[in-house]
Design a protein around this motif. Structure first.
Motif, PDB file in Angstrom:
ATOM      1  N   PHE A  41       1.097  -0.844   0.061  1.00 20.23           N
ATOM      2  CA  PHE A  41       0.036  -0.277  -0.378  1.00 20.23           C
ATOM      3  C   PHE A  41       1.147   1.888   0.085  1.00 20.23           C
ATOM      4  O   PHE A  41       0.509   2.007  -0.509  1.00 20.23           O
ATOM      5  N   GLN A  42       1.623   1.195   0.481  1.00 17.01           N
ATOM      6  CA  GLN A  42       3.349   2.395   0.133  1.00 17.01           C
ATOM      7  C   GLN A  42       3.148   2.628  -1.453  1.00 17.01           C
ATOM      8  O   GLN A  42       3.210   3.561  -1.870  1.00 17.01           O
ATOM      9  N   ARG A  43       3.727   1.403  -2.549  1.00 24.55           N
ATOM     10  CA  ARG A  43       3.803   1.703  -3.380  1.00 24.55           C
ATOM     11  C   ARG A  43       2.497   2.556  -4.120  1.00 24.55           C
ATOM     12  O   ARG A  43       2.661   3.065  -5.177  1.00 24.55           O
ATOM     13  N   VAL A  44       0.947   1.295  -3.537  1.00 24.18           N
ATOM     14  CA  VAL A  44      -0.150   2.232  -3.622  1.00 24.18           C
ATOM     15  C   VAL A  44      -0.131   3.554  -3.985  1.00 24.18           C
ATOM     16  O   VAL A  44      -0.809   4.851  -4.218  1.00 24.18           O
ATOM     17  N   VAL A  45       0.548   4.610  -2.398  1.00 23.66           N
ATOM     18  CA  VAL A  45       0.002   5.982  -2.047  1.00 23.66           C
ATOM     19  C   VAL A  45       1.092   6.224  -2.690  1.00 23.66           C
ATOM     20  O   VAL A  45       0.270   7.103  -3.399  1.00 23.66           O
TER      21      VAL A  45
ATOM     22  N   THR B 171      -6.606  14.211  -0.867  1.00 23.67           N
ATOM     23  CA  THR B 171      -6.488  13.418   0.055  1.00 23.67           C
ATOM     24  C   THR B 171      -7.527  12.233   1.495  1.00 23.67           C
ATOM     25  O   THR B 171      -6.718  12.102   1.345  1.00 23.67           O
ATOM     26  N   GLN B 172      -8.619  13.119   0.867  1.00 28.96           N
ATOM     27  CA  GLN B 172      -9.411  12.009   0.770  1.00 28.96           C
ATOM     28  C   GLN B 172      -9.254  10.212   1.059  1.00 28.96           C
ATOM     29  O   GLN B 172      -9.527   9.392   1.146  1.00 28.96           O
ATOM     30  N   VAL B 173      -8.698  10.416  -0.537  1.00 32.52           N
ATOM     31  CA  VAL B 173      -8.165   9.185  -1.259  1.00 32.52           C
ATOM     32  C   VAL B 173      -7.309   8.704  -0.837  1.00 32.52           C
ATOM     33  O   VAL B 173      -7.098   7.456  -0.156  1.00 32.52           O
ATOM     34  N   LEU B 174      -6.055   9.572  -0.253  1.00 35.30           N
ATOM     35  CA  LEU B 174      -4.930   8.829  -0.065  1.00 35.30           C
ATOM     36  C   LEU B 174      -4.868   8.301   1.051  1.00 35.30           C
ATOM     37  O   LEU B 174      -4.651   7.706   1.596  1.00 35.30           O
ATOM     38  N   GLN B 175      -5.256   8.952   2.022  1.00 36.62           N
ATOM     39  CA  GLN B 175      -6.745   8.783   3.398  1.00 36.62           C
ATOM     40  C   GLN B 175      -6.571   7.368   3.569  1.00 36.62           C
ATOM     41  O   GLN B 175      -6.386   6.675   4.323  1.00 36.62           O
ATOM     42  N   GLU B 176      -7.007   7.541   2.973  1.00 33.85           N
ATOM     43  CA  GLU B 176      -8.046   5.453   2.935  1.00 33.85           C
ATOM     44  C   GLU B 176      -6.969   4.455   2.462  1.00 33.85           C
ATOM     45  O   GLU B 176      -6.720   3.450   3.117  1.00 33.85           O
TER      46      GLU B 176
ATOM     47  N   LYS C 228       0.001  15.000   4.715  1.00 31.93           N
ATOM     48  CA  LYS C 228      -1.427  15.627   5.936  1.00 31.93           C
ATOM     49  C   LYS C 228      -2.454  15.060   5.710  1.00 31.93           C
ATOM     50  O   LYS C 228      -3.955  15.562   5.379  1.00 31.93           O
ATOM     51  N   CYS C 229      -2.269  13.713   6.519  1.00 36.87           N
ATOM     52  CA  CYS C 229      -3.911  13.045   6.863  1.00 36.87           C
ATOM     53  C   CYS C 229      -3.299  12.807   8.269  1.00 36.87           C
ATOM     54  O   CYS C 229      -3.371  12.076   9.011  1.00 36.87           O
ATOM     55  N   HIS C 230      -4.542  14.120   9.070  1.00 41.75           N
ATOM     56  CA  HIS C 230      -4.469  14.169   9.823  1.00 41.75           C
ATOM     57  C   HIS C 230      -4.773  13.375  10.934  1.00 41.75           C
ATOM     58  O   HIS C 230      -4.518  13.121  12.070  1.00 41.75           O
TER      59      HIS C 230
END
Length: 491
Positions: free
Chosen positions: A405-409, A419-424, A443-445
């Motif tokens: 999932f790190q590669r996916v991000v 950000t909403q998509v990345l946060q998931e 910035k996914c607080h």
């Protein structure tokens, strides 16, 4: 003791020293004047001797210089010298004979150093006259240097001289034994340039049958010869060589490479179809079959999409016009194209990504990466989410990825995912430190706050409170967590 006057007179007249008088002249100056007078007297004598008209100049044979007989003999002697000594250059003269009036040189001139005109010159002036040229004979070269021209080197010596960059002739080696010795010594020297030079000589002087037979037992020379024919693009001789050696797979691959020279896609497709019957290995035959199938599919997709783009039938071609043709593109590029323009199509069509995946047996990981990049480029986040959704046998859904999932991000961030998509997907990373690092970076607080809560670390949570915006929902959430007495904080 006082001397008498008579004794003093005897002393001054008998001594070698003279008394000083103002009338005496300097001895050296007097001697110089006497020397000058002597030279002038000699010059007058020389001029008087040369002014005599009755002095006749004669040759060594006693004949007068300038006469007819003297001219004939001089011409004959000159011709004989020319025949005997061809290496000496010939001196061109303006006249065939030298008359007494024309010649200003004589024995008296050489000894006295003057011209007939009466001008006084030294002997060196006459010898340096521009009209008189002196030629030195050509020296014979050392005998050892003539070996380069007569080519009497042995095969080993010839190879050594080729390594040194010296010019040698290989034409002397006429027998097959000498030629093969030359090749063997070149191979032993481990010098590719020398080996190639000898192979070119053998190619020119041996028949193809003999050359191929001898190269078969000399693999190093054979590799050099194949490389030479490849570089010079002597396709005909290279094919004959490979057939003679029984290397039919190499013959097939060489013929297959000819498709690179065909620009028309239909003619290239037909040529690839004809290559399917060539004696390839099992692995190579599968690649050639895939190449033919892919090009045939690309021709169909290209014709259909070009017509749809011109007719304006598909909205996606209007929003994202095609930048290049799909013809002759690699397999993964074709898959990306189909995921970009034809993702919703059913598996039964040629342009369907699933059909391409099934036909060419593309791995799940490769398909996932290609489809994820294409759909993220289009900002089709619903399709992106569907790629990760999987159901188990009980009907429950969960997020699953063949990639970390790190590669996916990273892929989503490069395609400007919100950000909403990345946060998931940041929240799906297993390692806590990596998850916190990526969450802070993007910035996914909420991910950072929830991770500190799960770690029960109140100090880190308080420290992070200063990094969020004042009065924001994230700040209020941190305050609620810190004041929650049900959480057993470790600090």
């Amino acid at each position: 003791m006082m001397k008498s006057k008579a004794d003093e007179e005897d002393y001054w007249h008998g001594s070698k020293f003279k008394a000083f008088t103002f009338d005496d002249e300097d001895d050296e100056f007097s001697r110089l004047k006497e020397s000058k007078q002597t030279v002038n007297s000699i010059r007058r004598l020389v001029e008087e001797d040369d002014d005599e008209d009755d002095v006749e100049k004669v040759s060594w044979s006693g004949e007068p210089i300038g006469s007819i007989s003297w001219s004939v003999k001089e011409t004959a002697a000159s011709n004989q010298r020319t025949d005997r000594e061809p290496t000496f250059p010939k001196i061109n003269t303006d006249t065939t004979s030298l008359s007494k009036s024309q010649s200003g040189y004589s024995l008296s001139y050489l000894f006295k150093g003057k011209t007939k005109g009466g001008n006084f010159q030294i002997l060196t002036d006459s010898l340096s006259d521009s009209s008189v040229r002196h030629y030195a004979p050509e020296l014979r070269k050392p005998k050892s240097e003539y070996k380069d021209y007569v080519s009497d080197w042995s095969p080993e010596e010839t190879v050594q001289r080729l390594q040194q960059g010296k010019a040698v002739s290989l034409e002397k080696f006429r027998s097959l034994q000498d030629k093969l010795l030359l090749l063997d010594f070149a191979v032993s020297a481990h010098d590719g340039n020398v080996i190639t030079a000898v192979l070119i000589f053998l190619k020119r002087t041996l028949s193809k049958e003999v050359l191929f037979r001898e190269l078969d037992s000399r693999q190093t020379a054979l590799r050099h010869f194949i490389h030479y024919l490849t570089e010079t693009r002597d396709q005909r001789l290279l094919l004959e060589l490979l057939r003679a050696l029984g290397r039919m797979e190499d013959v097939a691959l060489l013929q297959y490479k000819e498709h690179l020279n065909i620009t028309d896609e239909n003619k290239r497709r037909d040529f690839l179809k004809s290559c399917l019957s060539l004696p390839f290995s099992a692995e190579d035959a599968a690649h050639v079959q895939d190449h033919y199938t892919l090009l045939e599919r690309q021709i169909i997709i290209e014709a259909t999409d070009r017509q749809a783009e011109r007719g304006g039938k598909m909205e996606i071609f209007q929003k994202f016009p095609r930048k290049a043709s799909i013809l002759n593109m690699p397999l993964i590029t074709t898959l990306y194209y189909c995921c970009f323009y034809h993702y919703p199509e059913s598996e039964g069509t040629y342009s369907s990504p699933l059909n391409v995946r099934q036909t060419f047996k593309i791995s799940e990981r490769q398909y996932f990466v290609t489809a994820l990049g294409a759909r993220a480029k289009l900002k089709a986040w619903f399709d992106v989410d569907a790629l990760f959704t999987s159901r188990n046998w009980l009907g429950f859904t969960r997020k699953k990825s063949p990639l970390s999932f790190q590669r996916v991000v990273d892929i989503l961030h490069k395609n400007s995912a919100p950000t909403q998509v990345l946060q998931e997907y940041v929240g799906l990373i297993d390692d806590a430190d990596t998850r916190i690092s990526l969450a802070q970076k993007h910035k996914c607080h909420d991910i950072v706050i929830n991770t500190y809560r799960d770690m029960k670390d109140r100090q880190l949570l308080r420290g992070y409170r200063g990094k969020v915006e004042r009065g924001s929902a994230e700040e209020r959430k941190i305050d609620e967590l810190i004041s929650n007495s049900q959480i057993r904080w470790k600090n």
